[in-house]
Design an enzyme around this catalytic site. Structure first.
Site, PDB file in Angstrom:
ATOM      1  N   ASP A   1       0.799  -1.223   0.000  1.00  0.00           N
ATOM      2  CA  ASP A   1       0.000   0.000   0.000  1.00  0.00           C
ATOM      3  C   ASP A   1       0.833   1.274   0.000  1.00  0.00           C
ATOM      4  O   ASP A   1       0.364   2.323  -0.450  1.00  0.00           O
ATOM      5  CB  ASP A   1      -1.007   0.008   1.161  1.00  0.00           C
TER       6      ASP A   1
ATOM      7  N   GLU B   1       9.475 -10.639  -1.812  1.00  0.00           N
ATOM      8  CA  GLU B   1      10.500  -9.588  -1.903  1.00  0.00           C
ATOM      9  C   GLU B   1      11.915 -10.152  -1.949  1.00  0.00           C
ATOM     10  O   GLU B   1      12.799  -9.559  -2.585  1.00  0.00           O
ATOM     11  CB  GLU B   1      10.364  -8.625  -0.728  1.00  0.00           C
TER      12      GLU B   1
ATOM     13  N   HIS C   1       0.196   0.194  10.638  1.00  0.00           N
ATOM     14  CA  HIS C   1       0.560  -1.157  10.242  1.00  0.00           C
ATOM     15  C   HIS C   1       1.944  -1.151   9.590  1.00  0.00           C
ATOM     16  O   HIS C   1       2.368  -0.155   9.007  1.00  0.00           O
ATOM     17  CB  HIS C   1      -0.477  -1.752   9.282  1.00  0.00           C
ATOM     18  N   HIS C   2       2.647  -2.236   9.677  1.00  0.00           N
ATOM     19  CA  HIS C   2       4.021  -2.427   9.188  1.00  0.00           C
ATOM     20  C   HIS C   2       5.062  -1.697  10.040  1.00  0.00           C
ATOM     21  O   HIS C   2       6.247  -1.709   9.700  1.00  0.00           O
ATOM     22  CB  HIS C   2       4.189  -1.979   7.730  1.00  0.00           C
TER      23      HIS C   2
ATOM     24  N   GLY D   1      26.707 -16.642  -0.872  1.00  0.00           N
ATOM     25  CA  GLY D   1      26.304 -18.042  -0.783  1.00  0.00           C
ATOM     26  C   GLY D   1      24.948 -18.298  -0.172  1.00  0.00           C
ATOM     27  O   GLY D   1      24.790 -19.225   0.632  1.00  0.00           O
TER      28      GLY D   1
ATOM     29  N   ASP E   1      18.312 -29.834  -5.472  1.00  0.00           N
ATOM     30  CA  ASP E   1      16.936 -30.069  -5.047  1.00  0.00           C
ATOM     31  C   ASP E   1      16.623 -29.377  -3.723  1.00  0.00           C
ATOM     32  O   ASP E   1      15.474 -29.013  -3.464  1.00  0.00           O
ATOM     33  CB  ASP E   1      16.637 -31.568  -4.952  1.00  0.00           C
TER      34      ASP E   1
ATOM     35  N   ASN F   1      19.792 -35.042  -5.611  1.00  0.00           N
ATOM     36  CA  ASN F   1      20.674 -35.953  -4.884  1.00  0.00           C
ATOM     37  C   ASN F   1      20.248 -36.078  -3.424  1.00  0.00           C
ATOM     38  O   ASN F   1      21.066 -36.291  -2.526  1.00  0.00           O
ATOM     39  CB  ASN F   1      22.141 -35.511  -4.991  1.00  0.00           C
TER      40      ASN F   1
ATOM     41  N   GLY G   1      18.942 -34.044  -0.968  1.00  0.00           N
ATOM     42  CA  GLY G   1      19.264 -33.196   0.182  1.00  0.00           C
ATOM     43  C   GLY G   1      20.398 -32.230  -0.044  1.00  0.00           C
ATOM     44  O   GLY G   1      20.803 -31.947  -1.171  1.00  0.00           O
TER      45      GLY G   1
ATOM     46  N   GLU H   1      26.332 -29.439   2.535  1.00  0.00           N
ATOM     47  CA  GLU H   1      26.295 -29.489   3.992  1.00  0.00           C
ATOM     48  C   GLU H   1      26.722 -30.867   4.498  1.00  0.00           C
ATOM     49  O   GLU H   1      27.399 -30.984   5.527  1.00  0.00           O
ATOM     50  CB  GLU H   1      24.884 -29.151   4.499  1.00  0.00           C
TER      51      GLU H   1
END
Length: 602
Positions: free
Chosen positions: A60, A83, A148-149, A447, A477, A504, A506, A510
């Site tokens: 708004d 956003e 608001h916001h 990253g 994925d 693969n 996951g 990591e």
């Protein structure tokens, strides 16, 4: 005085000169008496800078401004799903449209905070992005109602203060009399310094009338001039070191050569001098990888042995636009002594241990090329082994990383845009030589996983602006699940990227860093070939989806002429072994694991 302080001072001098020039034109202009809305002025300046797309989400406090965007014939409002994705898209747009900026528009508080991760990534990696934030009127900001916001405590400047951590310049347009000058200042800083900037546009100021005369004077976006005396000294010192190195000199190109617009100058340097040239990971495709004197990617101890030996044995390294982050340097394993290094940056130069603030590479490089050109006859004696990445012969039909990347390398064409997600994709494609005039895009320093999906949207639009070829995304994925909604925006706009989803099971990067079998590195397995249809496409009409599980199936698809033409958006699910990864990622993960030291001490 620091290099940053000198550069800031030079930029301020340039701004004041531009301001004087603008005032003269305003006084003489035949349109000096014409007026326009502040919001219209901002849009016109963006169009002058070559911006054709604006990303963001309506709210708004920005709706009135968006009317000006939608009504302008030369700029389109894209409209994103959230956003964060919009900020990623603006980042990708700016990376491909070199020399131009990306623009993201959000609403106050809730919208701008969602975009902030994307803005921080652009700041980290030197990408010029303008963040326009529609905010409450100047009257409301003074009265501070519990709107608001807001945070409910009257702090209407809280988000502005947060933005200062991630932008190079900011402006609060709370005065119509200074609004145009402030817009010009912020936009100039964005382009010249190749960093994000922030603009608060109150609802009432957007519709305040101001003189239009300033638009007659284009923004001055050239970098500040170097001090001639210091520049001459720098050139003399570099030439002296090159002479002492007796032709054993190499050029190492990194990300800021791209971000700060010196690719052309760098090309003239290596072609006219014959010096061997290598790239850091973030500088991939800053140099044509088909060039006969290009030696490959140097990434510290992770480098291929022959590349590592050539770079580290050189008597002098001319480093251009370096960003020495961990993933960009093989976890800080650059074995290049300072006494053998010259560094050229956008706002300073370093020669061994000495720093020269304010001597920027944009203006220095052409003069350096002229001074070093006489050394070409000796420089070409320095051998540059051509780096090649052949497809290996494996005794199984699984799609391994060792096989995948050289194989898709055969699929790439000149002028393709290749976008690689953080993790297996960005590490895998590094070793693959890319065709001439192709552009590699990845977010190696910041990253943020999922960045590539939004960035692909922006990159595809910028590719159309520039008349480039296909846009090709490689994403895991796990990463695509964060930002998958932007596929629907690509479909709505008729964009035609090829999206390879590496399934693969996951978060592979990591797993290699820590927790190979831990559940927190697992994800839900989506029905990948249903995505495009679900997100607004019509399978077989304006989108196509494929699953490939074997080398033979993937090769057949890559060799298919209709697939390669990329006439519609296409998604390819690549089913790959769960615990496989590119060579470079495995080495980097081992180095990072030692640094993180996730080991209990007793």
């Amino acid at each position: 005085m620091s290099s940053q302080a000198v550069a800031s001072l030079q930029a301020e001098v340039a701004r004041l000169r531009h301001e004087l020039q603008t005032l003269k034109v305003e006084n003489q202009s035949s349109i000096a008496d014409e007026t326009m809305f502040v919001g219209q002025y901002l849009v016109e300046r963006l169009v002058q800078l070559g911006v054709t797309k604006m990303f963001g989400v309506p709210g708004d406090f920005n709706l009135g401004f968006l009317d000006f965007v939608e009504d302008h014939p030369k700029i389109d409002w894209v409209g994103d799903c959230n956003e964060l994705n919009a900020a990623y898209a603006a980042d990708g747009y700016a990376r491909i449209n070199e020399g131009k900026i990306g623009v993201v528009t959000t609403t106050f508080g809730v919208g701008e905070l969602s975009a902030m991760n994307g803005i921080a990534g652009a700041f980290s990696e030197h990408v010029p992005v303008l963040h326009v934030v529609g905010v409450p009127s100047t009257t409301q900001q003074k009265a501070k109602p519990m709107l608001h916001h807001t945070l409910g405590d009257g702090r209407y400047d809280a988000y502005y203060k947060a933005s200062q951590q991630f932008t190079i310049a900011q402006a609060v347009l709370n005065n119509k009399d200074t609004a145009a000058a402030e817009i010009d200042r912020v936009l100039t800083e964005c382009v010249v310094k190749a960093h994000p900037v922030y603009l608060m546009l109150p609802t009432d100021i957007a519709y305040a009338r101001i003189p239009a005369g300033r638009l007659r004077t284009p923004l001055s976006v050239e970098p500040p001039a170097n001090d001639e005396e210091v520049e001459q000294f720098v050139l003399d010192e570099i030439v002296k070191l090159v002479e002492e190195a007796k032709n054993e000199v190499i050029i190492l190109v990194d990300a800021c050569a791209i971000r700060h617009g010196v690719k052309k100058e760098v090309k003239e340097l290596y072609e006219r001098t014959g010096l061997p040239v290598y790239s850091a990971p973030m500088g991939k495709t800053a140099v044509s990888e088909a060039y006969e004197r290009y030696g490959g990617i140097y990434v510290g101890s992770i480098s291929h042995p022959e590349i590592k030996e050539k770079v580290e044995s050189a008597k002098l390294i001319l480093s251009i636009g370096a960003l020495k982050s961990d993933f960009n340097t093989g976890n800080f394993t650059y074995h290049i002594p300072t006494q053998r290094t010259i560094e050229l940056h956008s706002d300073h130069t370093r020669i061994q241990y000495a720093g020269f603030p304010g001597i920027g590479m944009k203006r220095l490089l052409p003069k350096l090329t002229s001074r070093l050109q006489p050394f070409k006859e000796g420089a070409v004696q320095f051998d540059v082994p051509k780096y090649e990445h052949p497809v290996p012969q494996e005794d199984n039909d699984e799609i391994s990383h060792a096989w995948l990347w050289p194989r898709v390398g055969q699929f790439f064409k000149s002028r393709d845009i290749i976008v690689a997600e953080t993790g297996t994709s960005s590490f895998g494609v590094l070793d693959t030589p890319l065709p001439p005039d192709s552009i590699f895009v990845s977010q190696i320093l910041w990253g943020s996983i999922g960045w590539t999906v939004g960035a692909t949207l922006g990159a595809a639009f910028a590719g159309l602006d520039r008349g480039l070829g296909r846009t090709i995304l490689f994403v895991g994925d796990g990463s695509i699940q964060l930002t998958v909604q932007e596929l629907s925006v690509m479909i709505r706009w008729g964009l035609k990227p090829i999206i390879f989803v590496l399934n693969n099971s996951g978060y592979t990067i990591e797993r290699y860093l820590h927790g190979m079998t831990r559940k927190y590195n697992d994800i839900s397995n989506w029905k990948w070939t249903k995505l495009l249809d679900t997100l607004g496409g019509e399978e077989g009409k304006n989108c196509k989806s494929y699953t490939v599980r074997t080398k033979q199936e993937l090769s057949a698809l890559l060799d298919d002429a209709a697939f390669a033409r990329a006439d519609v958006i296409q998604l390819v699910e690549l089913v790959m072994p769960k615990e496989d990864a590119p060579r470079a990622l495995k080495v980097q993960a081992e180095l990072s694991g030692k640094t993180n030291r996730y080991v209990a001490e007793f």
